[in-house]
Design a protein around this motif. Structure first.
Motif, mmCIF file in Angstrom:
data_model
loop_
_atom_site.group_PDB
_atom_site.id
_atom_site.type_symbol
_atom_site.label_atom_id
_atom_site.label_comp_id
_atom_site.label_asym_id
_atom_site.label_seq_id
_atom_site.Cartn_x
_atom_site.Cartn_y
_atom_site.Cartn_z
ATOM 1 N N ILE A 25 0.843 -1.200 0.000
ATOM 2 C CA ILE A 25 0.000 0.000 0.000
ATOM 3 C C ILE A 25 0.874 1.245 0.000
ATOM 4 O O ILE A 25 0.633 2.189 -0.758
ATOM 5 C CB ILE A 25 -0.967 0.001 1.192
ATOM 6 N N ASP A 26 1.907 1.265 0.816
ATOM 7 C CA ASP A 26 2.807 2.424 0.863
ATOM 8 C C ASP A 26 3.501 2.651 -0.477
ATOM 9 O O ASP A 26 3.737 3.792 -0.869
ATOM 10 C CB ASP A 26 3.830 2.272 1.976
ATOM 11 N N SER A 40 -5.108 6.062 -3.590
ATOM 12 C CA SER A 40 -6.381 6.127 -4.301
ATOM 13 C C SER A 40 -7.192 4.852 -4.095
ATOM 14 O O SER A 40 -6.654 3.741 -4.142
ATOM 15 C CB SER A 40 -6.127 6.322 -5.794
ATOM 16 N N SER A 41 -8.490 5.022 -3.890
ATOM 17 C CA SER A 41 -9.353 3.846 -3.774
ATOM 18 C C SER A 41 -9.385 3.078 -5.093
ATOM 19 O O SER A 41 -9.686 1.896 -5.127
ATOM 20 C CB SER A 41 -10.765 4.250 -3.353
ATOM 21 N N TYR A 42 -9.049 3.751 -6.189
ATOM 22 C CA TYR A 42 -8.932 3.090 -7.492
ATOM 23 C C TYR A 42 -7.890 1.971 -7.424
ATOM 24 O O TYR A 42 -8.048 0.921 -8.037
ATOM 25 C CB TYR A 42 -8.548 4.130 -8.547
ATOM 26 N N ASN A 43 -6.828 2.191 -6.663
ATOM 27 C CA ASN A 43 -5.762 1.200 -6.538
ATOM 28 C C ASN A 43 -6.080 0.113 -5.516
ATOM 29 O O ASN A 43 -5.404 -0.910 -5.471
ATOM 30 C CB ASN A 43 -4.457 1.883 -6.161
ATOM 31 N N LEU A 44 -7.089 0.319 -4.711
ATOM 32 C CA LEU A 44 -7.434 -0.653 -3.673
ATOM 33 C C LEU A 44 -7.792 -2.013 -4.259
ATOM 34 O O LEU A 44 -7.513 -3.046 -3.670
ATOM 35 C CB LEU A 44 -8.585 -0.120 -2.821
ATOM 36 N N ILE A 87 -6.716 -5.788 -2.897
ATOM 37 C CA ILE A 87 -7.700 -6.830 -2.571
ATOM 38 C C ILE A 87 -7.479 -8.059 -3.442
ATOM 39 O O ILE A 87 -7.555 -9.188 -2.960
ATOM 40 C CB ILE A 87 -9.129 -6.281 -2.699
ATOM 41 N N MET A 88 -7.175 -7.844 -4.726
ATOM 42 C CA MET A 88 -6.915 -8.993 -5.611
ATOM 43 C C MET A 88 -5.732 -9.814 -5.107
ATOM 44 O O MET A 88 -5.782 -11.046 -5.106
ATOM 45 C CB MET A 88 -6.667 -8.500 -7.034
ATOM 46 N N GLU A 89 -4.674 -9.143 -4.671
ATOM 47 C CA GLU A 89 -3.517 -9.877 -4.155
ATOM 48 C C GLU A 89 -3.836 -10.573 -2.841
ATOM 49 O O GLU A 89 -3.343 -11.663 -2.572
ATOM 50 C CB GLU A 89 -2.318 -8.953 -4.029
#
Length: 76
Positions: A17-18, A28-32, A36-38
């Protein structure tokens, strides 16, 4: 902007995340979705993550114009 916590006890996830934060420290929540996939076992290609981080600062404003989130002025 909404602040929604993501709690995890895995150091690797926090480190990932960092690494996806932009120059201003925003995540960005776009990258969340990639995090989650990982977490559920998908393998995400590194070039997809780099592209997502590079392009995650753009949003639509109230008039549906593309603007950089980091350039918005906080009026609160």
């Amino acid at each position: 902007m909404y602040k929604i916590p993501l709690l995890t006890n895995r150091y690797e996830v926090s480190k990932e995340i960092d690494s996806m934060r932009d120059g201003h420290g925003y995540f960005s929540s776009y990258n969340l979705k990639y995090i989650i996939m990982e977490l559920i076992g998908y393998q995400v290609k590194e070039n997809k993550i780099k592209d997502a981080v590079a392009n995650s600062d753009y949003i639509l404003d109230e008039q549906e114009r593309i603007v950089k989130f980091s350039e918005l002025i906080d009026i609160n």
